[in-house]
Design a protein around this motif. Sequence first.
Motif, PDB file in Angstrom:
ATOM      1  N   UNK A   1      -5.036 -13.005  -1.977  1.00  0.00           N
ATOM      2  CA  UNK A   1      -5.617 -13.929  -1.001  1.00  0.00           C
ATOM      3  C   UNK A   1      -4.517 -14.730  -0.292  1.00  0.00           C
ATOM      4  N   UNK A   2      -3.498 -15.107  -1.032  1.00  0.00           N
ATOM      5  CA  UNK A   2      -2.415 -15.900  -0.459  1.00  0.00           C
ATOM      6  C   UNK A   2      -1.171 -15.048  -0.178  1.00  0.00           C
ATOM      7  N   UNK A   3      -1.375 -13.755  -0.062  1.00  0.00           N
ATOM      8  CA  UNK A   3      -0.295 -12.870   0.350  1.00  0.00           C
ATOM      9  C   UNK A   3      -0.405 -12.602   1.831  1.00  0.00           C
ATOM     10  N   UNK A   4       0.142 -11.484   2.263  1.00  0.00           N
ATOM     11  CA  UNK A   4      -0.003 -11.087   3.655  1.00  0.00           C
ATOM     12  C   UNK A   4      -0.035  -9.566   3.723  1.00  0.00           C
ATOM     13  N   UNK A   5      -0.735  -9.070   4.726  1.00  0.00           N
ATOM     14  CA  UNK A   5      -0.831  -7.627   4.919  1.00  0.00           C
ATOM     15  C   UNK A   5      -0.007  -7.243   6.136  1.00  0.00           C
ATOM     16  N   UNK A   6       1.124  -6.581   5.913  1.00  0.00           N
ATOM     17  CA  UNK A   6       1.913  -6.066   7.024  1.00  0.00           C
ATOM     18  C   UNK A   6       1.610  -4.575   7.187  1.00  0.00           C
ATOM     19  N   UNK A   7       1.960  -4.045   8.357  1.00  0.00           N
ATOM     20  CA  UNK A   7       1.737  -2.615   8.600  1.00  0.00           C
ATOM     21  C   UNK A   7       2.484  -1.782   7.567  1.00  0.00           C
ATOM     22  N   UNK A   8       3.718  -2.202   7.228  1.00  0.00           N
ATOM     23  CA  UNK A   8       4.491  -1.469   6.237  1.00  0.00           C
ATOM     24  C   UNK A   8       3.878  -1.527   4.857  1.00  0.00           C
ATOM     25  N   UNK A   9       3.334  -2.694   4.472  1.00  0.00           N
ATOM     26  CA  UNK A   9       2.666  -2.822   3.173  1.00  0.00           C
ATOM     27  C   UNK A   9       1.508  -1.834   3.061  1.00  0.00           C
ATOM     28  N   UNK A  10       0.664  -1.829   4.088  1.00  0.00           N
ATOM     29  CA  UNK A  10      -0.546  -1.011   4.043  1.00  0.00           C
ATOM     30  C   UNK A  10      -0.197   0.477   4.087  1.00  0.00           C
ATOM     31  N   UNK A  11       0.798   0.847   4.888  1.00  0.00           N
ATOM     32  CA  UNK A  11       1.219   2.247   4.913  1.00  0.00           C
ATOM     33  C   UNK A  11       1.805   2.669   3.568  1.00  0.00           C
ATOM     34  N   UNK A  12       2.536   1.778   2.918  1.00  0.00           N
ATOM     35  CA  UNK A  12       3.104   2.106   1.601  1.00  0.00           C
ATOM     36  C   UNK A  12       1.997   2.308   0.571  1.00  0.00           C
ATOM     37  N   UNK A  13       0.960   1.478   0.629  1.00  0.00           N
ATOM     38  CA  UNK A  13      -0.182   1.663  -0.272  1.00  0.00           C
ATOM     39  C   UNK A  13      -0.895   2.973   0.033  1.00  0.00           C
ATOM     40  N   UNK A  14      -0.942   3.332   1.316  1.00  0.00           N
ATOM     41  CA  UNK A  14      -1.542   4.610   1.698  1.00  0.00           C
ATOM     42  C   UNK A  14      -0.732   5.772   1.129  1.00  0.00           C
ATOM     43  N   UNK A  15       0.592   5.632   1.116  1.00  0.00           N
ATOM     44  CA  UNK A  15       1.463   6.676   0.575  1.00  0.00           C
ATOM     45  C   UNK A  15       1.196   6.880  -0.917  1.00  0.00           C
ATOM     46  N   UNK A  16       1.076   5.780  -1.654  1.00  0.00           N
ATOM     47  CA  UNK A  16       0.789   5.877  -3.091  1.00  0.00           C
ATOM     48  C   UNK A  16      -0.597   6.446  -3.317  1.00  0.00           C
ATOM     49  N   UNK A  17      -1.549   6.048  -2.502  1.00  0.00           N
ATOM     50  CA  UNK A  17      -2.907   6.590  -2.581  1.00  0.00           C
ATOM     51  C   UNK A  17      -2.879   8.109  -2.445  1.00  0.00           C
ATOM     52  N   UNK A  18      -2.117   8.607  -1.465  1.00  0.00           N
ATOM     53  CA  UNK A  18      -2.018  10.047  -1.246  1.00  0.00           C
ATOM     54  C   UNK A  18      -1.375  10.751  -2.440  1.00  0.00           C
TER      55      UNK A  18
END
Length: 295
Positions: A12-29
């Motif tokens: 909640x007190x973090x931040x979502x950057x494009x790089x963060x979300x893409x990195x999570x997508x990479x791990x998801x894959x």
Amino acid sequence: MRALVIGWASFRHGEATAGDVLSMRKVDQALSAMGLPHDLAWSPVFRPDDLSYEEVEPGRYSHVVFVCGPAQGWQVREMHQRFAHCRRIAVGVSVINPDDDAVTGFDEVFARDHDGLAIPDLSVDVPTDEVLVAGVILAPTQREYGDFARHADVHAAVTGWIAGVNCARVPLDTRLAPSDWERCETPDQFTSIVSHLDVVVTTRLHGLVLSLRSGVPALAIDPVAGGGKVTAQADALGWPALVPAEEAHRTEVLDSWWRWCSSVQGRAVAALRALPTDNELVRDMVEALKPGSAR
């Protein structure tokens, strides 16, 4: 086995950057490819309709994979406590202080940068979809229109609407400034930006004109009740994608003109609407300046 994938975009007190979300997508894959059941959890502020990190049941998981960003801070430490029974792995993170208990709390740390060594970030090769790039050019309050000015209401409606459109939004200002890096210094710089856009959404006269001179479709919204200079200019240029102030709150109207502006037809019509080099206003001025012209 079931893994929970989180990152700074989960707090909640973090931040979502494009790089963060893409990195999570990479791990998801990667986890999907190995057949490991897993969930991605998000901040309720960033993705309120998706699985919330705050509401997941820790007992469902055997592993936690923390992705991207710095491995530090109270939220990471809190994660260690909450998921103490899980095997916790950090991947693609920056390790600033290896002795930090936010770092030592992980069972495995695969850092992208640590102690002078660096590995390419997880986001570097994640496929992404191309979306339309839309310039958003809003007029300032124009007091000259008095009681007919509807700028606040129109801008609230338009920005609320465009926030829900799947496009890359670029806020632009036609005002020039030589010492403000966020603005252009010359009109040439500004029109160079506009020429690379797919669509422009604007409540400014010059937002409309400078878009069309670059062959870029403009969804023009007049912020003046009854029609002001934006409406007049759309009429002068024969441009149909005009929404009056009275209809700015109607999302179906904005959606319809958005589809038209982003269509092949809209782009073709915009390409034909460049201002003529022999402008009527210039001709009239030249005539007025000739010797013997009546004042």
